[in-house]
Design a protein around this motif. Structure first.
Motif, PDB file in Angstrom:
ATOM      1  N   UNK A 158       0.869  -1.179   0.000  1.00 41.96           N
ATOM      2  CA  UNK A 158       0.000   0.000   0.000  1.00 41.96           C
ATOM      3  C   UNK A 158       0.908   1.232   0.000  1.00 41.96           C
ATOM      4  N   UNK A 159       1.365   1.682  -1.171  1.00 43.69           N
ATOM      5  CA  UNK A 159       2.351   2.766  -1.219  1.00 43.69           C
ATOM      6  C   UNK A 159       1.878   4.070  -0.584  1.00 43.69           C
ATOM      7  N   UNK A 160       0.565   4.319  -0.578  1.00 45.35           N
ATOM      8  CA  UNK A 160       0.073   5.536   0.037  1.00 45.35           C
ATOM      9  C   UNK A 160       0.177   5.516   1.552  1.00 45.35           C
ATOM     10  N   UNK A 161       0.133   4.324   2.146  1.00 46.62           N
ATOM     11  CA  UNK A 161       0.200   4.187   3.608  1.00 46.62           C
ATOM     12  C   UNK A 161       1.637   4.165   4.099  1.00 46.62           C
ATOM     13  N   UNK A 162       2.497   3.403   3.434  1.00 49.35           N
ATOM     14  CA  UNK A 162       3.905   3.300   3.826  1.00 49.35           C
ATOM     15  C   UNK A 162       4.723   2.859   2.622  1.00 49.35           C
ATOM     16  N   UNK A 163       5.988   3.298   2.573  1.00 53.78           N
ATOM     17  CA  UNK A 163       6.852   2.864   1.474  1.00 53.78           C
ATOM     18  C   UNK A 163       7.606   1.585   1.814  1.00 53.78           C
ATOM     19  N   UNK A 164       7.296   0.986   2.967  1.00 53.83           N
ATOM     20  CA  UNK A 164       7.877  -0.316   3.312  1.00 53.83           C
ATOM     21  C   UNK A 164       7.159  -1.410   2.534  1.00 53.83           C
ATOM     22  N   UNK A 165       7.818  -2.562   2.399  1.00 52.12           N
ATOM     23  CA  UNK A 165       7.223  -3.692   1.692  1.00 52.12           C
ATOM     24  C   UNK A 165       7.342  -4.934   2.568  1.00 52.12           C
ATOM     25  N   UNK A 166       6.316  -5.786   2.545  1.00 51.21           N
ATOM     26  CA  UNK A 166       6.398  -7.015   3.345  1.00 51.21           C
ATOM     27  C   UNK A 166       7.457  -7.947   2.789  1.00 51.21           C
ATOM     28  N   UNK A 167       8.123  -8.681   3.680  1.00 53.00           N
ATOM     29  CA  UNK A 167       9.103  -9.662   3.225  1.00 53.00           C
ATOM     30  C   UNK A 167       8.382 -10.810   2.530  1.00 53.00           C
ATOM     31  N   UNK A 168       9.086 -11.437   1.606  1.00 50.04           N
ATOM     32  CA  UNK A 168       8.476 -12.514   0.814  1.00 50.04           C
ATOM     33  C   UNK A 168       7.930 -13.623   1.695  1.00 50.04           C
ATOM     34  N   UNK A 169       8.658 -13.976   2.740  1.00 53.93           N
ATOM     35  CA  UNK A 169       8.211 -15.037   3.643  1.00 53.93           C
ATOM     36  C   UNK A 169       6.913 -14.698   4.328  1.00 53.93           C
ATOM     37  N   UNK A 170       6.781 -13.437   4.769  1.00 53.13           N
ATOM     38  CA  UNK A 170       5.553 -13.000   5.436  1.00 53.13           C
ATOM     39  C   UNK A 170       4.366 -13.082   4.494  1.00 53.13           C
ATOM     40  N   UNK A 171       4.568 -12.648   3.247  1.00 45.63           N
ATOM     41  CA  UNK A 171       3.479 -12.654   2.274  1.00 45.63           C
ATOM     42  C   UNK A 171       3.011 -14.081   1.994  1.00 45.63           C
TER      43      UNK A 171
END
Length: 203
Positions: free
Chosen positions: A18-31
């Motif tokens: 969700x780029x509008x909420x945060x520029x962080x990205x979930x790690x592949x394992x978490x997804x």
């Protein structure tokens, strides 16, 4: 329901980027772990998650999003497309898409603190609906320009979409709204029809 102010990473682990909420990205394992846990989703859950993506990406309260859905239903054209256009033309989102803020909450703070001019007038309402040919600028103060320069220097800045133009100079940061956004430039992977269906089934 009030605007979400909790942990942002928690939301993107569940809903995706969700780029509008945060520029962080979930790690592949978490997804992958989340996908396997929610492998079998009900139709209601699928529609709910699409609605939540929209709400958290644009930083809206439930009441605000419902209001936009009502406006979109009354407008000509596809309700889902009109809804996305309404949200994309908000001032806080325009600032984010221009790269003048790192996230939509950061853009909202710039507007609330009166750092932004629209057509040479201060606008302190983040939901202000921009129109074609509107000119968005930083206020002519050192503090305002420094804040926006810091965002513009960010390496995570997204590409400016075609419906906007960003003009940069040593002394001025200026954005121009060229036209109403085309759906292919929406900054979020979303099925807007599921959002409309969600609210249709609630009423």
């Amino acid at each position: 329901m009030s605007r979400y102010r909790g942990p942002r990473f928690k939301k993107i682990r569940r809903l995706g980027i969700l780029p509008g909420l945060t520029n962080k990205k979930p790690k592949a394992g978490n997804t992958l772990r989340n996908k396997s846990f929610y492998l079998k989703k009900s139709q209601y859950r699928i529609r709910l998650e699409e609605k939540q993506k929209l709400r958290f990406h644009y930083g809206l309260t439930e009441r605000q999003l419902l209001k936009y859905v009502h406006i979109a239903r009354k407008a000509r054209g596809s309700t889902g497309q009109v809804l996305l256009q309404l949200l994309e033309m908000r001032l806080d989102n325009i600032l984010f898409r221009l790269g003048m803020a790192s996230t939509i909450p950061a853009a909202r703070q710039l507007v609330n603190h009166r750092h932004i001019l629209v057509n040479e007038r201060i606008v302190d309402i983040p939901s202000y609906r921009c129109k074609p040919q509107d000119i968005i600028m930083a206020k002519d103060t050192e503090q305002s320009k420094t804040l926006i320069q810091n965002y513009l220097n960010s390496s995570s800045r997204l590409k400016v979409p075609n419906h906007l133009t960003l003009h940069l100079s040593q002394y001025q940061f200026k954005g121009l709204v060229n036209q109403i956004i085309d759906n292919k430039w929406i900054g979020l992977k979303i099925n807007e029809l599921l959002v409309v269906e969600y609210y249709s089934r609630q009423s």
